[in-house]
Scaffold this motif. Sequence first.
Motif, PDB file in Angstrom:
ATOM      1  N   LYS A   1      42.472  32.800  46.301  1.00 43.11           N
ATOM      2  CA  LYS A   1      42.041  31.500  45.758  1.00 43.11           C
ATOM      3  C   LYS A   1      43.122  30.443  45.909  1.00 43.11           C
ATOM      4  CE  LYS A   1      40.396  29.138  41.612  1.00 43.11           C
ATOM      5  NZ  LYS A   1      39.909  29.240  40.216  1.00 43.11           N
TER       6      LYS A   1
ATOM      7  N   LEU B   1      36.076  41.688  48.995  1.00 47.68           N
ATOM      8  CA  LEU B   1      36.641  40.421  48.525  1.00 47.68           C
ATOM      9  C   LEU B   1      37.269  39.703  49.709  1.00 47.68           C
ATOM     10  CD1 LEU B   1      37.315  38.506  46.172  1.00 47.68           C
ATOM     11  CD2 LEU B   1      39.428  39.806  45.835  1.00 47.68           C
TER      12      LEU B   1
ATOM     13  N   ILE C   1      39.282  34.584  37.196  1.00 50.60           N
ATOM     14  CA  ILE C   1      39.164  36.014  36.910  1.00 50.60           C
ATOM     15  C   ILE C   1      39.878  36.326  35.598  1.00 50.60           C
ATOM     16  CG2 ILE C   1      41.228  36.727  38.239  1.00 50.60           C
ATOM     17  CD1 ILE C   1      39.352  39.068  39.281  1.00 50.60           C
TER      18      ILE C   1
ATOM     19  N   LEU D   1      35.123  31.945  45.005  1.00 50.04           N
ATOM     20  CA  LEU D   1      36.437  31.921  44.382  1.00 50.04           C
ATOM     21  C   LEU D   1      36.834  30.526  43.921  1.00 50.04           C
ATOM     22  CD1 LEU D   1      36.419  34.619  46.041  1.00 50.04           C
ATOM     23  CD2 LEU D   1      38.866  34.304  46.361  1.00 50.04           C
TER      24      LEU D   1
ATOM     25  N   LEU E   1      33.310  37.054  46.713  1.00 50.68           N
ATOM     26  CA  LEU E   1      33.155  38.484  46.447  1.00 50.68           C
ATOM     27  C   LEU E   1      31.729  38.890  46.806  1.00 50.68           C
ATOM     28  CD1 LEU E   1      34.300  41.141  45.229  1.00 50.68           C
ATOM     29  CD2 LEU E   1      33.414  40.361  43.015  1.00 50.68           C
TER      30      LEU E   1
ATOM     31  N   TRP F   1      42.300  44.228  42.724  1.00 47.74           N
ATOM     32  CA  TRP F   1      41.215  43.239  42.813  1.00 47.74           C
ATOM     33  C   TRP F   1      41.622  41.913  42.192  1.00 47.74           C
ATOM     34  CZ3 TRP F   1      37.076  43.845  45.794  1.00 47.74           C
ATOM     35  CH2 TRP F   1      36.616  45.127  46.102  1.00 47.74           C
TER      36      TRP F   1
ATOM     37  N   ILE G   1      34.480  37.801  36.204  1.00 44.41           N
ATOM     38  CA  ILE G   1      34.567  36.533  36.938  1.00 44.41           C
ATOM     39  C   ILE G   1      33.744  35.510  36.171  1.00 44.41           C
ATOM     40  CG2 ILE G   1      34.056  35.330  39.086  1.00 44.41           C
ATOM     41  CD1 ILE G   1      34.503  37.953  40.550  1.00 44.41           C
TER      42      ILE G   1
ATOM     43  N   PHE H   1      42.330  38.364  44.165  1.00 46.34           N
ATOM     44  CA  PHE H   1      41.526  37.186  43.806  1.00 46.34           C
ATOM     45  C   PHE H   1      42.426  35.967  43.657  1.00 46.34           C
ATOM     46  CE2 PHE H   1      39.307  34.235  41.118  1.00 46.34           C
ATOM     47  CZ  PHE H   1      37.949  34.413  41.366  1.00 46.34           C
TER      48      PHE H   1
END
Length: 409
Positions: free
Chosen positions: A213, A129, A159, A154, A134, A205, A179, A209
């Motif tokens: 982002k 990531l 997510i 992203l 990803l 994870w 996702i 994310f």
Amino acid sequence: MTARDVCQLLVYKSHCVDDNCWTLVEHHPILCLERCLEDHELVIQVQASMSSDSKFLFRKNYAKYEFFRNPLNFFPEQMVAWCQESDGSIPQSQLLQNFLNSSSCPEIQGYLYMKEPGRKSWKKLYMFLRRSGLYYSTKGTSKEPRHLQLLSDLEDSNIFTVITGKKLHNSPTDYQFCIKPSKARSDCKELKMLCAEDEQSRTCWMTAFRLLKYGIILYQNYNVPQQRKSNPTHFSVPVRSVSENSLVAMDFSGRTGRVIENPVEAQSAALEEGQTWRKRSQRMNVLGSPSPLHPSSLSSVIHRTQLWFHGRIMREEAHKMIIQQGQVDGLFLLRDSQSNPKAFVLTLCHHQKIKHFQILPCEEDGQVFFSLDDGATKFTDLIHLVEFYQLNRGVLPCKLKHPCTAVAL
């Protein structure tokens, strides 16, 4: 209006305690997906991409910004690439700076299960990531550019946590997430279904994310409540929550109180405090207060007025509520026992694991008390018990910090 604005209005309308843990949840019942909106997101924009069956929920999430306070609990060294390169010697302040600094290149890596498109099977792949998206490796754990395949970017994706994913998607574990493209409504073909080995890796994870982002915007969201306290507006409501740092063991036996720093002495004081509450109850009964044995006694029902008490819910429902509200250390609720009609159960989260402790009634000198430790420490009612373990860990793995609450709007 932003998600934070809506939460503020709902807190005011519902007369809730404003402890900056409330959030709006984007809930998709058909897809079994949900996520917490970021405070800066415009609700009307999010709603425009939702299908007719989807809705918003108003809920607490204690883990919303917990990674800013305890980042090492969210990012295991083996999953952060540059932690491995530096032999895990990077302090937690620099750990967050690398995620927030747009010029740095943090990377989360590890194995994930991915559901193969159009099939019911899952494939275990080594993934990376990065800010750019990803990726998964087509050759073992290789991160060479020719072996990396982009799975999702992203910028235009969000997510989500998958609810009941193991039953619906036949996932290999319970720790599933997804996702979803921002503009996708109810098309399952556009969803990237993923599954982690355990809760800690799934949390890592999903948190990474969000950080990659939104970057510094998340930190600004985290700091807004502090700025609001110093510059209150007519929309703000009183903050009545108590900082856990202010809850310490105290000794009031002398003329002035003092903080007990010795853990052995604190444990001794905890046991003595339990005995003091018991003696105080005995004195009250001698003066004519109703006996706890009487069904109409206040002590036998007063706990039902508390936000942390949830009555006759099942063990699975207690698990679900704890998971929904963040799985941070000290998140707890009390419920009626399913196996013993006279007992209760304390459900507590510690190190992202949910544990259950039975609270048993015990009778002494014609009075009923409640105890977590086979009668070593007794309490006249459950409120006394909860207050005690908010100050003292006792036999529990951690103190009670965050009550798991349910709000009906």
